[in-house]
Design a protein around this motif. Sequence first.
Motif, mmCIF file in Angstrom:
data_model
loop_
_atom_site.group_PDB
_atom_site.id
_atom_site.type_symbol
_atom_site.label_atom_id
_atom_site.label_comp_id
_atom_site.label_asym_id
_atom_site.label_seq_id
_atom_site.Cartn_x
_atom_site.Cartn_y
_atom_site.Cartn_z
ATOM 1 N N LYS A 110 0.817 -1.211 0.000
ATOM 2 C CA LYS A 110 0.000 0.000 0.000
ATOM 3 C C LYS A 110 0.853 1.264 0.000
ATOM 4 O O LYS A 110 0.433 2.305 -0.510
ATOM 5 N N LEU A 113 1.400 2.531 -3.459
ATOM 6 C CA LEU A 113 0.217 3.194 -4.007
ATOM 7 C C LEU A 113 0.084 4.612 -3.459
ATOM 8 O O LEU A 113 -0.312 5.534 -4.183
ATOM 9 N N GLN A 114 0.414 4.787 -2.183
ATOM 10 C CA GLN A 114 0.351 6.124 -1.588
ATOM 11 C C GLN A 114 1.390 7.052 -2.199
ATOM 12 O O GLN A 114 1.117 8.233 -2.451
ATOM 13 N N ILE A 116 2.596 6.772 -5.220
ATOM 14 C CA ILE A 116 2.144 7.051 -6.583
ATOM 15 C C ILE A 116 1.140 8.200 -6.580
ATOM 16 O O ILE A 116 1.212 9.123 -7.408
ATOM 17 N N GLU A 117 0.195 8.167 -5.637
ATOM 18 C CA GLU A 117 -0.784 9.250 -5.550
ATOM 19 C C GLU A 117 -0.111 10.573 -5.225
ATOM 20 O O GLU A 117 -0.498 11.629 -5.741
ATOM 21 N N ILE A 120 1.590 11.887 -8.365
ATOM 22 C CA ILE A 120 0.613 12.407 -9.332
ATOM 23 C C ILE A 120 0.224 13.848 -8.991
ATOM 24 O O ILE A 120 0.028 14.688 -9.875
ATOM 25 N N LYS A 121 0.131 14.147 -7.697
ATOM 26 C CA LYS A 121 -0.298 15.483 -7.270
ATOM 27 C C LYS A 121 0.799 16.530 -7.429
ATOM 28 O O LYS A 121 0.506 17.731 -7.468
ATOM 29 N N SER A 164 -0.928 3.682 -11.788
ATOM 30 C CA SER A 164 -1.238 5.116 -11.767
ATOM 31 C C SER A 164 -2.347 5.488 -12.729
ATOM 32 O O SER A 164 -2.627 6.680 -12.908
ATOM 33 N N GLN A 165 -2.951 4.478 -13.354
ATOM 34 C CA GLN A 165 -4.031 4.700 -14.320
ATOM 35 C C GLN A 165 -3.561 5.633 -15.447
ATOM 36 O O GLN A 165 -4.216 6.623 -15.776
ATOM 37 N N ARG A 167 -1.301 7.780 -15.516
ATOM 38 C CA ARG A 167 -0.902 9.153 -15.177
ATOM 39 C C ARG A 167 0.603 9.292 -14.952
ATOM 40 O O ARG A 167 1.136 10.395 -14.945
#
Length: 220
Positions: A110, A113-114, A116-117, A120-121, A164-165, A167
């Motif tokens: 996890k 994933l955090q 990666i988010e 992205i920002k 990251s879909q 991104r």
Amino acid sequence: MEYNTNRTKLLMPEYGRNIQQLVEYCKTLPTKEERNEMALSIVEFMGQRNTHLRDEENYKHKLWDHLFILADYDLDVDTPYPIVTLEELASKPRKMDYPSFDNDYKFYGKSILQLIELAIKLEDGDEKDALIQVIANNMKKSYNVYNKEHVTDDVIFRHLKELSQNRLDLTGLDSLDKSKIYYASNRNKSNGNNSHNRNINQNNNNKRKNNFQNHKNKRR
């Protein structure tokens, strides 16, 4: 001789028989004022007997809860805190939510994933590029550990793009570029070493000046 088997059951053995008897006696007092006064004394005594509770949050509230447990919830006194009921005490705690993954890459964890988010920002720039490099390198390590086999960079790039879909896309790179990470790390070490060396040189210069001045004073 009186045996423990003939006595009332200790509802909280860690407090001992004496406190249990004090609570039982408090229940027999005729007026509420007397019971309130004695209940307060019992709670203070319980705190002295179990000093480790003072390190816990809201320990006073816990002591009052323990008092009512010792009284088997049959004690008519005024309390400074809302007391947990017997039903609440007997109820099972809510089951904790376990993090779920909607993909086949559970071995990345996890935290990836955090990150990666977070990447992205971030606005485009060196900071974002460096973080993406860190994410990709850690994904590669996790993949190798979990699957016990070497993975090529293009596979990591493809997984990163999917997680990251689309991104974060590194599929145009030939390989992981670690130079930015190493450069930043070495630069910080170099700056630290340079600062340390400057301090040493300054101290040595001061010592030379002091020695020279002392020598001149002795000659005079």
